[in-house]
Design a protein around this motif. Structure first.
Motif, PDB file in Angstrom:
ATOM      1  N   THR A   9      91.495  99.386 148.352  1.00  0.00           N
ATOM      2  CA  THR A   9      92.045  97.878 148.029  1.00  0.00           C
ATOM      3  C   THR A   9      93.174  98.051 147.235  1.00  0.00           C
ATOM      4  O   THR A   9      94.126  96.825 147.302  1.00  0.00           O
ATOM      5  CB  THR A   9      90.735  97.307 147.127  1.00  0.00           C
ATOM      6  OG1 THR A   9      89.551  97.127 148.001  1.00  0.00           O
ATOM      7  CG2 THR A   9      90.905  95.728 146.921  1.00  0.00           C
ATOM      8  N   TYR A  10      93.413  98.818 146.456  1.00  0.00           N
ATOM      9  CA  TYR A  10      94.478  99.024 145.576  1.00  0.00           C
ATOM     10  C   TYR A  10      94.871  97.908 144.627  1.00  0.00           C
ATOM     11  O   TYR A  10      95.969  97.520 144.658  1.00  0.00           O
ATOM     12  CB  TYR A  10      95.710  99.659 146.626  1.00  0.00           C
ATOM     13  CG  TYR A  10      95.332 100.984 147.053  1.00  0.00           C
ATOM     14  CD1 TYR A  10      95.537 102.221 146.440  1.00  0.00           C
ATOM     15  CD2 TYR A  10      95.005 100.892 148.597  1.00  0.00           C
ATOM     16  CE1 TYR A  10      95.106 103.142 147.084  1.00  0.00           C
ATOM     17  CE2 TYR A  10      94.689 102.198 149.141  1.00  0.00           C
ATOM     18  CZ  TYR A  10      94.799 103.149 148.563  1.00  0.00           C
ATOM     19  OH  TYR A  10      94.392 104.375 149.034  1.00  0.00           O
ATOM     20  N   HIS A  14      96.446 102.196 139.960  1.00  0.00           N
ATOM     21  CA  HIS A  14      96.471 103.027 138.707  1.00  0.00           C
ATOM     22  C   HIS A  14      96.534 104.462 139.205  1.00  0.00           C
ATOM     23  O   HIS A  14      96.648 104.771 140.262  1.00  0.00           O
ATOM     24  CB  HIS A  14      95.166 102.835 138.078  1.00  0.00           C
ATOM     25  CG  HIS A  14      93.849 102.770 139.097  1.00  0.00           C
ATOM     26  ND1 HIS A  14      93.487 104.177 139.478  1.00  0.00           N
ATOM     27  CD2 HIS A  14      92.903 101.788 139.501  1.00  0.00           C
ATOM     28  CE1 HIS A  14      92.216 103.891 140.277  1.00  0.00           C
ATOM     29  NE2 HIS A  14      91.956 102.524 140.360  1.00  0.00           N
ATOM     30  N   HIS A  17      94.499 106.314 141.955  1.00  0.00           N
ATOM     31  CA  HIS A  17      95.058 105.694 143.064  1.00  0.00           C
ATOM     32  C   HIS A  17      96.408 106.627 143.580  1.00  0.00           C
ATOM     33  O   HIS A  17      96.268 107.251 144.858  1.00  0.00           O
ATOM     34  CB  HIS A  17      95.832 104.313 143.336  1.00  0.00           C
ATOM     35  CG  HIS A  17      94.653 103.303 143.144  1.00  0.00           C
ATOM     36  ND1 HIS A  17      94.812 102.018 142.743  1.00  0.00           N
ATOM     37  CD2 HIS A  17      93.385 103.400 143.747  1.00  0.00           C
ATOM     38  CE1 HIS A  17      93.804 101.376 142.577  1.00  0.00           C
ATOM     39  NE2 HIS A  17      92.708 102.066 143.209  1.00  0.00           N
ATOM     40  N   ARG A  44      80.196  97.585 147.650  1.00  0.00           N
ATOM     41  CA  ARG A  44      79.876  97.644 146.140  1.00  0.00           C
ATOM     42  C   ARG A  44      79.474  96.198 145.407  1.00  0.00           C
ATOM     43  O   ARG A  44      79.243  96.212 144.324  1.00  0.00           O
ATOM     44  CB  ARG A  44      81.255  98.172 145.534  1.00  0.00           C
ATOM     45  CG  ARG A  44      81.560  99.305 145.947  1.00  0.00           C
ATOM     46  CD  ARG A  44      82.916  99.989 145.315  1.00  0.00           C
ATOM     47  NE  ARG A  44      83.503 100.673 145.975  1.00  0.00           N
ATOM     48  CZ  ARG A  44      84.334 101.703 145.728  1.00  0.00           C
ATOM     49  NH1 ARG A  44      84.467 101.859 144.329  1.00  0.00           N
ATOM     50  NH2 ARG A  44      85.032 102.490 146.446  1.00  0.00           N
ATOM     51  N   GLY A  93      88.063 108.822 148.787  1.00  0.00           N
ATOM     52  CA  GLY A  93      87.833 109.468 147.570  1.00  0.00           C
ATOM     53  C   GLY A  93      86.293 109.731 147.921  1.00  0.00           C
ATOM     54  O   GLY A  93      85.532 109.192 148.719  1.00  0.00           O
ATOM     55  N   ASP A  95      83.607 108.930 146.264  1.00  0.00           N
ATOM     56  CA  ASP A  95      82.760 108.001 145.809  1.00  0.00           C
ATOM     57  C   ASP A  95      82.173 107.456 147.080  1.00  0.00           C
ATOM     58  O   ASP A  95      81.107 106.714 147.333  1.00  0.00           O
ATOM     59  CB  ASP A  95      83.249 106.678 145.022  1.00  0.00           C
ATOM     60  CG  ASP A  95      84.898 106.428 145.613  1.00  0.00           C
ATOM     61  OD1 ASP A  95      85.584 107.159 146.035  1.00  0.00           O
ATOM     62  OD2 ASP A  95      85.145 105.265 145.441  1.00  0.00           O
ATOM     63  N   ARG A 114      87.223 112.291 143.625  1.00  0.00           N
ATOM     64  CA  ARG A 114      87.671 110.928 142.870  1.00  0.00           C
ATOM     65  C   ARG A 114      88.428 111.532 141.554  1.00  0.00           C
ATOM     66  O   ARG A 114      87.596 112.211 140.570  1.00  0.00           O
ATOM     67  CB  ARG A 114      86.431 110.006 142.791  1.00  0.00           C
ATOM     68  CG  ARG A 114      86.861 108.572 142.410  1.00  0.00           C
ATOM     69  CD  ARG A 114      85.631 107.820 142.424  1.00  0.00           C
ATOM     70  NE  ARG A 114      85.889 106.818 141.358  1.00  0.00           N
ATOM     71  CZ  ARG A 114      86.524 105.392 141.882  1.00  0.00           C
ATOM     72  NH1 ARG A 114      86.738 105.280 143.158  1.00  0.00           N
ATOM     73  NH2 ARG A 114      86.652 104.625 141.259  1.00  0.00           N
ATOM     74  N   THR A 115      89.344 110.655 140.906  1.00  0.00           N
ATOM     75  CA  THR A 115      89.711 110.939 139.765  1.00  0.00           C
ATOM     76  C   THR A 115      88.975 110.277 138.724  1.00  0.00           C
ATOM     77  O   THR A 115      88.390 109.279 138.836  1.00  0.00           O
ATOM     78  CB  THR A 115      91.370 110.544 139.251  1.00  0.00           C
ATOM     79  OG1 THR A 115      91.921 111.017 140.229  1.00  0.00           O
ATOM     80  CG2 THR A 115      91.636 110.994 138.129  1.00  0.00           C
ATOM     81  N   ILE A 118      88.951 106.565 135.588  1.00  0.00           N
ATOM     82  CA  ILE A 118      89.728 105.404 135.805  1.00  0.00           C
ATOM     83  C   ILE A 118      89.365 104.720 137.115  1.00  0.00           C
ATOM     84  O   ILE A 118      88.829 105.255 138.232  1.00  0.00           O
ATOM     85  CB  ILE A 118      91.034 105.704 136.073  1.00  0.00           C
ATOM     86  CG1 ILE A 118      92.105 104.308 135.948  1.00  0.00           C
ATOM     87  CG2 ILE A 118      91.189 106.607 136.964  1.00  0.00           C
ATOM     88  CD1 ILE A 118      93.255 104.550 135.372  1.00  0.00           C
ATOM     89  N   SER A 120      89.603 100.574 139.367  1.00  0.00           N
ATOM     90  CA  SER A 120      90.256  98.935 139.529  1.00  0.00           C
ATOM     91  C   SER A 120      89.036  98.207 138.586  1.00  0.00           C
ATOM     92  O   SER A 120      89.605  97.495 137.804  1.00  0.00           O
ATOM     93  CB  SER A 120      90.488  98.371 140.812  1.00  0.00           C
ATOM     94  OG  SER A 120      91.297  99.259 141.408  1.00  0.00           O
ATOM     95  N   SER A 121      87.794  98.389 138.931  1.00  0.00           N
ATOM     96  CA  SER A 121      86.769  97.519 138.399  1.00  0.00           C
ATOM     97  C   SER A 121      86.917  97.490 136.789  1.00  0.00           C
ATOM     98  O   SER A 121      86.827  96.672 136.088  1.00  0.00           O
ATOM     99  CB  SER A 121      85.498  98.070 138.877  1.00  0.00           C
ATOM    100  OG  SER A 121      85.425  97.818 140.075  1.00  0.00           O
TER     101      SER A 121
HETATM  102  N1  CTP Z   1      90.324 106.577 144.158  1.00  0.00           N
HETATM  103  C1  CTP Z   1      90.243 107.807 143.502  1.00  0.00           C
HETATM  104  N2  CTP Z   1      90.180 107.916 142.100  1.00  0.00           N
HETATM  105  C2  CTP Z   1      89.661 106.909 141.185  1.00  0.00           C
HETATM  106  C3  CTP Z   1      89.832 105.600 141.872  1.00  0.00           C
HETATM  107  C4  CTP Z   1      89.953 105.453 143.294  1.00  0.00           C
HETATM  108  O1  CTP Z   1      90.332 108.823 144.343  1.00  0.00           O
HETATM  109  N3  CTP Z   1      89.589 107.179 140.013  1.00  0.00           N
HETATM  110  C5  CTP Z   1      90.281 106.530 145.346  1.00  0.00           C
HETATM  111  C6  CTP Z   1      89.161 105.923 146.187  1.00  0.00           C
HETATM  112  O2  CTP Z   1      88.185 106.720 146.318  1.00  0.00           O
HETATM  113  C7  CTP Z   1      89.877 105.309 147.374  1.00  0.00           C
HETATM  114  C8  CTP Z   1      91.129 104.751 146.879  1.00  0.00           C
HETATM  115  O3  CTP Z   1      91.349 105.443 145.803  1.00  0.00           O
HETATM  116  O4  CTP Z   1      90.143 106.501 148.106  1.00  0.00           O
HETATM  117  C9  CTP Z   1      91.389 103.537 146.880  1.00  0.00           C
HETATM  118  O5  CTP Z   1      90.388 102.898 146.110  1.00  0.00           O
HETATM  119  P1  CTP Z   1      89.972 101.464 145.663  1.00  0.00           P
HETATM  120  O6  CTP Z   1      88.813 101.174 146.168  1.00  0.00           O
HETATM  121  O7  CTP Z   1      91.066 100.545 146.007  1.00  0.00           O
HETATM  122  O8  CTP Z   1      89.980 101.735 144.067  1.00  0.00           O
HETATM  123  P2  CTP Z   1      88.759 101.732 142.788  1.00  0.00           P
HETATM  124  O9  CTP Z   1      89.505 102.087 141.512  1.00  0.00           O
HETATM  125  O10 CTP Z   1      87.961 102.708 143.375  1.00  0.00           O
HETATM  126  O11 CTP Z   1      88.420 100.259 142.926  1.00  0.00           O
HETATM  127  P3  CTP Z   1      87.044  99.701 142.488  1.00  0.00           P
HETATM  128  O12 CTP Z   1      86.931 100.018 141.070  1.00  0.00           O
HETATM  129  O13 CTP Z   1      87.074  98.230 142.660  1.00  0.00           O
HETATM  130  O14 CTP Z   1      85.899 100.175 143.145  1.00  0.00           O
END
Ligand code: CTP
Length: 447
Positions: A9-10, A14, A17, A44, A93, A95, A114-115, A118, A120-121
């Motif tokens: 979704t980006y 952050h 991403h 989700r 990622g 998740d 996944r990092t 952090i 988006s939510s």
């Molecule tokens: N991603 C990641 N590390 C994070 C956040 C996201 O590696 N801390 C990866 C996700 O696994 C995905 C990509 O970035 O492959 C895009 O993630 P997205 O769903 O847009 O972002 P999220 O921050 O995970 O959003 P939300 O909190 O809404 O789930």
């Protein structure tokens, strides 16, 4: 050349991403990033993506990491893209571990760590959380709080209800009280679904305290009061929004623009029927049940397509009601005819009468038909003299539109404006019709 694809979704781009994109790129020679057009992450169960699609695409492009950015528009598109672009590696990622294993049939699938710390939510919750209070009877509080839980960045902090005995045990929030003022002190915004007679005072008090208000329609029982409340909201620089869930249903929105595009010609008649023998607040006989008569319960919903399609400047109207003998001002059934310069409309509403809850919009080339219950539909049809030209339209509707209503409310608060799907003029006209009903103006009563 090894081609890699990843999707997301980006929203509010952050560090997590960027790290994901960098590592995805390192897996091959050419990186395609699919940005999802949806603002609802169904897996989700969260909505309220803050940035529009073009901003999210731009942000990914600005990282300079992607060789190509595409838009993900439909379910199943990933398979199509893998074949179309000749993809070697699909990555996301960790998740999502396991979730995309079905793509192994088409290419290699890699889950990257996944990092931590952090997302988006999390950013949305921290930066933009709105503390919301709700006023109403327990069944309403339960239903609306459930819908609200799908919305990112809106937290229910306090509930106000007179019916403490029946307050659902599983509904947790910091404060449950019967004191409206106490509840307001704990929140930034309030959703009001109380007795319509109390709306004006409750909305006014909340606005005076600088709180944003989402109030179930009708906002007030007279036009002047509704006008005054909107002016007060403007002065206090807070949002006042009329809650009519139908206005937030995608099928309804698309239907209105289709009509405006002239697809069925000039509109000559709008006929809307809404009835129910029970409503969300129960059988109306409990001590605390609010006094939602037929016109207050259903009138605003039925009037919405009339005023949004034909405008609010009708020339004449006539109201016909039948009242319950034992309850003051409680219409079992009401029919209102509106006459415009070159069109007519009629609404039929009832809580003591059952009828087919359909919407029919007649034009000079054809008509549009929305089957019952049209106010929470995901489907409509346009029909012509020659049935071969008929067309059906389907749209996804989640939660009757209620969750999208909360999203619209949250966005209006964040953007600091009151741009709304329901214009102020429409709200004021709805209140003026209800006012005439209570004053028995343009009205006939049948017994
Ligand atoms: N991603 C990641 N590390 C994070 C956040 C996201 O590696 N801390 C990866 C996700 O696994 C995905 C990509 O970035 O492959 C895009 O993630 P997205 O769903 O847009 O972002 P999220 O921050 O995970 O959003 P939300 O909190 O809404 O789930």
């Amino acid at each position: 050349m090894k081609k890699v694809i990843t999707y997301g979704t980006y929203d509010l781009l952050h560090f997590g991403h960027i790290r994901l994109l960098e590592r995805a790129k390192e897996l091959g020679d050419y990186l395609i990033v699919g940005v999802t057009s949806d603002d609802f992450d169904k897996v989700r169960g969260k909505i309220n993506v803050q940035q529009p699609l073009n901003e999210r695409v731009q942000a990914v492009q600005n990282t300079g990491i992607a060789d190509e950015v595409i838009i993900e528009e439909y379910e199943g598109q990933k398979i199509d893209d893998i074949i179309k672009y000749g993809i070697d590696i699909f990555t996301v990622g960790s998740d999502w571990v396991g979730y995309f294993d079905y793509l192994k049939e088409y290419c290699e699938v890699v889950y990257l760590d996944r990092t931590q710390g952090i997302s988006s939510s999390q950013i949305r919750d921290e930066k933009r959380a709105i503390n919301l209070g709700m006023v109403g009877v327990p069944p309403v509080l339960l239903k609306y709080s459930r819908e609200c839980s799908y919305v990112n960045g809106v937290n229910i902090k306090a509930m106000c209800t007179d019916d403490q005995e029946n307050y659902p045990k599983n509904l947790k929030c910091d404060l449950v009280t019967s004191d409206y003022e106490v509840m307001l002190a704990h929140v930034d915004a309030v959703y009001i679904h109380s007795d319509p007679v109390s709306h004006y005072e409750q909305v006014k008090y909340a606005l005076e305290q600088g709180k944003h208000v989402l109030c179930e329609s009708p906002i007030a029982l007279t036009k002047d009061q509704t006008k005054e409340l909107f002016e007060l909201a403007e002065k206090k620089q807070v949002v006042l929004m009329e809650a009519l869930k139908t206005a937030h249903s995608l099928a309804y929105q698309r239907m209105v623009v289709l009509i405006k595009s002239g697809r069925i010609g000039r509109i000559v008649s709008v006929d809307a029927t809404c009835t129910s023998l029970r409503d969300i607040a129960g059988d109306d006989t409990t001590r605390f049940a609010p006094k939602w008569n037929s016109l207050c319960s259903w009138g605003p919903t039925a009037m919405l397509p009339v005023f949004q399609i034909l405008g609010t400047k009708y020339k004449e109207k006539s109201i016909i009601s039948q009242f319950a003998k034992e309850r003051e001002n409680y219409d079992l059934f009401t029919k209102i005819d509106f006459i415009y310069d070159s069109a007519v409309a009629s609404i039929k509403v009832g809580k003591g009468v059952k009828s087919e809850g359909e919407l029919v919009i007649s034009g000079t080339k054809g008509y549009l038909y929305v089957p019952a219950p049209w106010w929470k539909t995901d489907y409509y049809e346009i029909r012509f003299e020659n049935p071969a030209n008929n067309k059906r339209y389907f749209y996804q509707l989640d939660g009757e539109g209620i969750r999208y209503e909360f999203v619209a409310f949250a966005r209006a608060i964040h953007k600091g404006n009151t741009i709304n799907r329901i214009s102020r003029e429409t709200s004021e006209t709805i209140s003026s019709v209800i006012e005439d009903f209570y004053c028995h103006k343009d009205m006939k009563i049948i017994i």
